[in-house]
Design a protein around this motif. Structure first.
Motif, PDB file in Angstrom:
ATOM      1  N   ALA A  28       0.843  -1.200   0.000  1.00 24.83           N
ATOM      2  CA  ALA A  28       0.000   0.000   0.000  1.00 24.83           C
ATOM      3  C   ALA A  28       0.874   1.244   0.000  1.00 24.83           C
ATOM      4  O   ALA A  28       1.999   1.228   0.508  1.00 24.83           O
ATOM      5  N   ASN A  29       0.319   2.312  -0.579  1.00 21.76           N
ATOM      6  CA  ASN A  29       0.963   3.626  -0.526  1.00 21.76           C
ATOM      7  C   ASN A  29       0.203   4.440   0.520  1.00 21.76           C
ATOM      8  O   ASN A  29      -0.916   4.909   0.269  1.00 21.76           O
ATOM      9  N   VAL A  30       0.796   4.583   1.706  1.00 20.16           N
ATOM     10  CA  VAL A  30       0.099   5.193   2.833  1.00 20.16           C
ATOM     11  C   VAL A  30      -0.366   6.623   2.539  1.00 20.16           C
ATOM     12  O   VAL A  30      -1.513   6.978   2.832  1.00 20.16           O
ATOM     13  N   PRO A  31       0.473   7.513   1.961  1.00 17.13           N
ATOM     14  CA  PRO A  31      -0.013   8.865   1.663  1.00 17.13           C
ATOM     15  C   PRO A  31      -1.212   8.882   0.727  1.00 17.13           C
ATOM     16  O   PRO A  31      -2.181   9.644   0.944  1.00 17.13           O
ATOM     17  N   LEU A  32      -1.182   8.036  -0.319  1.00 18.16           N
ATOM     18  CA  LEU A  32      -2.318   8.006  -1.241  1.00 18.16           C
ATOM     19  C   LEU A  32      -3.559   7.411  -0.576  1.00 18.16           C
ATOM     20  O   LEU A  32      -4.682   7.833  -0.865  1.00 18.16           O
TER      21      LEU A  32
END
Length: 362
Positions: free
Chosen positions: A216-220
């Motif tokens: 996962a891309n946490v900021p997105l």
């Protein structure tokens, strides 16, 4: 520049463009609805209610004055305390209408006419009081009382002008409600940028997961949550706009209850006036065509049994409650811009590292 970096740059550009669109549309929707709701709460609803209150107070004042003269109490106490109280209430309501007026210059001009007519009415009642106190001038007093009542009831009189003014204030409310261009039926249109941004955010995360083998891309992911919250805030904004329609409906209910209340008080007062005038009319020639016609209408009128005062009072409170609920922002004026700008920053942060990896690749 590699194809992957080009694709990432394009995704970033599209995400930022949609974020800007969400910011603009959401702020426009919120400010439009909020400004209208606050105007309705603070001014328009009060203007409509105060016009109806002024009409009710003037009719009550007229009925009280007639009752005082008909009973003979006027010889000791003049038109009476109830007359003075109701006339003062009417003046206060007219002053508030002038303060909250939403009918523009036309409404202001109507108020000036009404106030001058009310002053003339008060003067005629005062003159009737003077004549009724004189033993040989009671007939003149009855004429003054008749003239005063006609200033209220005749075509173009105070009550008719107030009715027209009430209609203008209600029309102003209708214009305010339709000018927002917002309704639940328009919800899909105003949510379109939010939905498009959410879809693109999900697509971007799936693309990054496949291309870079990351879970996962946490900021997105955080940006996705924020944009979803913006969508919910927009839905609540439109729901609050829909509540404004109930304000208009409740105002119509208050106006109907007030009209019934006014009708009952007015018919009672006019019957008393007809009985009073009968005592001063010539038995053979009557009082003249105009007065005789009035007396006949007053005798035929029926007074409704229902007391609508409580209904009107409860309705006015409900109007205030609905208007306040519609104008309640719930902090959305801060959530929408802050959340959208933060989501844009998270988009930049989430894609920066991935784009930077391909900066120097052939």
């Amino acid at each position: 520049m590699t194809a992957t970096r080009v694709r990432l740059v394009r995704l970033r550009t599209a995400l930022l463009a949609l974020t800007l669109a969400v910011l603009v549309v959401s702020l426009w929707a919120f400010q439009n609805v909020q400004n209208t709701a606050e105007t309705v709460r603070d001014r328009t609803a009060h203007a409509v209610l105060e016009v109806t209150a002024a009409r009710a107070a003037l009719v009550a004042a007229d009925a009280a004055a007639i009752a005082s003269f008909a009973s003979g109490e006027a010889k000791l106490a003049g038109p009476g305390q109830e007359y003075s109280n109701q006339l003062a209430l009417a003046s206060q309501s007219l002053a508030r209408v002038a303060e909250f007026n939403q009918a523009g210059e036309e409404g202001g001009n109507a108020l000036q006419v009404i106030e001058s007519q009310v002053a003339a009415y008060s003067g005629s009642i005062g003159q009737a009081d003077v004549h009724f106190r004189q033993p040989d001038a009671a007939v003149l007093g009855a004429v003054d009382l008749w003239h005063a009542s006609r200033l209220l009831h005749a075509p173009g009189g105070v009550l008719e002008e107030l009715d027209l003014l009430q209609g203008r204030q209600r029309e102003a409310l209708n214009r305010q409600l339709t000018s927002t261009g917002m309704s639940l039926a328009m919800l899909p249109l105003w949510l379109l940028p939010v939905l498009a941004l959410l879809v693109l955010l999900v697509f971007t995360q799936l693309y990054l997961r496949k291309r870079f083998r990351r879970v996962a891309n946490v900021p997105l992911l955080a940006a996705t949550v924020l944009i979803a919250a913006i969508g919910v805030a927009l839905v609540f904004t439109l729901v609050s706009r829909d509540r404004l329609d109930s304000v208009g409906e409740r105002l119509d209910g208050v106006a109907a209850a007030r009209a019934a209340q006014i009708k009952a008080a007015d018919e009672d007062g006019q019957r008393r006036l007809a009985e009073l005038l009968t005592g001063y009319c010539d038995e053979e020639q009557g009082c003249g065509v105009t007065v005789d016609g009035f007396r006949e209408l007053a005798r035929q009128a029926g007074t409704p049994a229902t007391d609508n005062t409580r209904v009107a009072t409860a309705g006015a409170r409900a109007v205030a409650a609905d208007a306040s609920a519609a104008a309640e922002s719930g902090g959305r004026e801060f959530l929408i811009p802050a959340g959208t700008l933060l989501a844009g920053g998270l988009v930049l942060l989430g894609l920066h590292a991935r784009i930077d990896e391909y900066r120097y690749r052939p």
